[in-house]
Design an enzyme around this catalytic site. Structure first.
Site, PDB file in Angstrom:
ATOM      1  N   GLU A  63       6.275   7.037   9.682  1.00 15.58           N
ATOM      2  CA  GLU A  63       7.155   5.897  10.001  1.00 15.58           C
ATOM      3  C   GLU A  63       8.179   5.831  10.658  1.00 15.58           C
ATOM      4  OE1 GLU A  63       5.892   2.922   6.567  1.00 15.58           O
ATOM      5  OE2 GLU A  63       7.536   4.049   5.579  1.00 15.58           O
ATOM      6  N   GLY A  96      10.265  -2.832   9.397  1.00 15.00           N
ATOM      7  CA  GLY A  96      10.970  -4.147   9.205  1.00 15.00           C
ATOM      8  C   GLY A  96      11.809  -4.794  10.475  1.00 15.00           C
ATOM      9  N   HIS A 155      10.348   7.787   1.160  1.00 16.10           N
ATOM     10  CA  HIS A 155      10.333   6.688   2.125  1.00 16.10           C
ATOM     11  C   HIS A 155      11.892   6.562   2.508  1.00 16.10           C
ATOM     12  CE1 HIS A 155      10.500   2.642   3.382  1.00 16.10           C
ATOM     13  NE2 HIS A 155       9.438   2.422   3.552  1.00 16.10           N
ATOM     14  N   SER A 191       5.849  -2.213  10.851  1.00 13.33           N
ATOM     15  CA  SER A 191       5.565  -3.498  11.301  1.00 13.33           C
ATOM     16  C   SER A 191       4.186  -3.801  11.664  1.00 13.33           C
ATOM     17  CB  SER A 191       6.431  -3.946  12.705  1.00 13.33           C
ATOM     18  OG  SER A 191       7.887  -4.128  12.225  1.00 13.33           O
ATOM     19  N   ASN A 213       3.574  -1.491   0.212  1.00 13.81           N
ATOM     20  CA  ASN A 213       4.754  -1.223  -0.374  1.00 13.81           C
ATOM     21  C   ASN A 213       5.501  -2.344  -0.399  1.00 13.81           C
ATOM     22  OD1 ASN A 213       7.237  -0.262  -1.180  1.00 13.81           O
ATOM     23  ND2 ASN A 213       7.573   0.753   0.767  1.00 13.81           N
ATOM     24  N   TRP A 214       5.567  -2.979  -1.862  1.00 15.61           N
ATOM     25  CA  TRP A 214       6.147  -4.222  -2.012  1.00 15.61           C
ATOM     26  C   TRP A 214       7.438  -4.087  -2.035  1.00 15.61           C
ATOM     27  CZ3 TRP A 214       2.984  -6.705  -6.421  1.00 15.61           C
ATOM     28  CH2 TRP A 214       1.304  -6.818  -6.056  1.00 15.61           C
ATOM     29  N   LYS A 215       7.989  -2.930  -2.301  1.00 18.89           N
ATOM     30  CA  LYS A 215       9.728  -2.550  -2.316  1.00 18.89           C
ATOM     31  C   LYS A 215      10.243  -3.416  -3.357  1.00 18.89           C
ATOM     32  CE  LYS A 215       9.454  -1.709   2.533  1.00 18.89           C
ATOM     33  NZ  LYS A 215      10.246  -1.597   3.814  1.00 18.89           N
ATOM     34  N   GLU A 220      13.883   4.586   3.393  1.00 23.62           N
ATOM     35  CA  GLU A 220      14.864   3.795   2.668  1.00 23.62           C
ATOM     36  C   GLU A 220      15.315   4.767   1.412  1.00 23.62           C
ATOM     37  OE1 GLU A 220      12.707   0.144   1.681  1.00 23.62           O
ATOM     38  OE2 GLU A 220      12.579  -0.026   4.134  1.00 23.62           O
ATOM     39  N   GLY A 245       4.781  -2.887   4.898  1.00 22.62           N
ATOM     40  CA  GLY A 245       5.856  -3.158   4.066  1.00 22.62           C
ATOM     41  C   GLY A 245       5.742  -4.605   3.823  1.00 22.62           C
ATOM     42  N   GLY A 246       6.275  -5.543   4.862  1.00 22.86           N
ATOM     43  CA  GLY A 246       6.678  -6.658   4.651  1.00 22.86           C
ATOM     44  C   GLY A 246       5.238  -7.548   4.728  1.00 22.86           C
TER      45      GLY A 246
HETATM   46  C1  PEP Z   1       7.819   0.416   5.050  1.00 21.10           C
HETATM   47  O1  PEP Z   1       8.770   0.086   4.726  1.00 21.10           O
HETATM   48  O2  PEP Z   1       7.049   1.170   4.747  1.00 21.10           O
HETATM   49  C2  PEP Z   1       7.161  -0.354   6.290  1.00 21.10           C
HETATM   50  C3  PEP Z   1       6.277   0.040   7.082  1.00 21.10           C
HETATM   51  O3  PEP Z   1       7.677  -1.666   6.448  1.00 21.10           O
HETATM   52  P1  PEP Z   1       7.162  -2.881   7.457  1.00 21.10           P
HETATM   53  O4  PEP Z   1       5.585  -3.006   7.491  1.00 21.10           O
HETATM   54  O5  PEP Z   1       7.766  -4.182   6.722  1.00 21.10           O
HETATM   55  O6  PEP Z   1       7.922  -2.474   8.663  1.00 21.10           O
END
Ligand code: PEP
Length: 254
Positions: A170, A176, A98, A216, A12-14, A100, A237-238
């Site tokens: 999640e 994050g 998600h 993470s 997920n590049w957001k 967010e 994500g990141g």
């Molecule tokens: C996400 O936002 O779906 C996520 C899992 O982010 P991260 O891997 O950065 O925690």
């Protein structure tokens, strides 16, 4: 890794990557992941890069996902994108609910369920996110929150459609933040979700639905998380913003 269900690992590049940056990342991923077939590999760039990324991955095993979509098919919904529009770019997956979006756009389970039904109507596979906050976690309410998210977000989704539905657990406190749920914590919640699916649908649905873990995930912790019996992939994500780290997550997990 020998798993009952095929792993699905999605990035997920957001709200990151211009078109040029997205193409650069895809170039690297294609080199790093050439020949990898053991997992379903999905990248979810921002809408603005979908067209170019779609063309760039045609000759690869990478599949395209979007980060959100409207519950409507067309009409006066300024700023929204419909499932049919995503299909024009060969998008196959769509992340829904998600945390967010639940937090910043106030998306509810009811809305997520509407979007999930619209996604299926367009033959898009929804990746439906569920997860508890730190406060809920610390108060011991994880299962209650997850049950509410799963029941509400799957409302009206049929047993047949569940074969093409992916759930992503999640924990919000792990997104994050660098904090990851322990493998035991992740497995416990995934097993809980699977038992719930058996109640809501049946044993066969519960056995076949893939449940990703997100929060993470990195090359250093992916293998152990994926080794858990009910963890069928990751939503990243990141670490998906870098070709080497996303590819390493996949390669260490398969
Ligand atoms: C996400 O936002 O779906 C996520 C899992 O982010 P991260 O891997 O950065 O925690």
């Amino acid at each position: 890794m020998n798993k009952e269900r095929k792993l699905i690992i999605a990035g997920n590049w957001k709200m990151n990557k211009t078109v040029a940056e997205a193409l650069d990342l895809v170039r690297g991923l294609k080199i790093e992941l050439a020949g990898v077939r053991e997992a379903d590999m999905v990248i979810c760039p921002p809408y603005t890069a979908l067209a170019d990324v779609s063309k760039a991955i045609l000759d690869s095993s990478l599949r395209l996902g979007a980060q959100n979509m409207s519950e409507h098919n067309f009409g006066a919904y300024t700023g929204e994108i419909a499932a049919g529009m995503l299909k024009e770019f060969l998008v196959r997956y769509v992340i829904l609910g998600h945390s967010e979006r639940r937090q910043f756009q106030k998306e509810t389970n009811e809305l997520v369920a509407k979007k999930a039904r619209a996604a299926h109507a367009a033959s898009l596979k929804p990746i439906i996110c569920v997860g508890e906050t730190l406060q809920e976690h610390e108060a011991g309410h994880t299962e209650r929150v997850i049950e509410d998210h799963v029941r509400g977000s799957l409302h009206g989704v049929t047993a047949a459609q569940m074969a093409d539905t992916i759930l992503a657990y999640e924990p919000i406190w792990a997104i994050g933040t660098g904090k990851t749920a322990t493998t035991a914590q992740a497995q416990e919640v995934h097993a809980f979700i699977r038992r719930l699916l058996a109640k809501l649908y049946d044993e066969s649905v519960a056995r076949h639905v893939r449940i990703q873990y997100g929060g993470s995930v990195k090359p250093g912790n992916a293998r152990e998380l994926m080794s858990q019996i009910d963890v069928d992939g990751a939503l990243v994500g990141g670490a998906s913003l870098d070709d080497r780290s996303f590819a390493d997550i996949i390669k260490t997990s398969i």
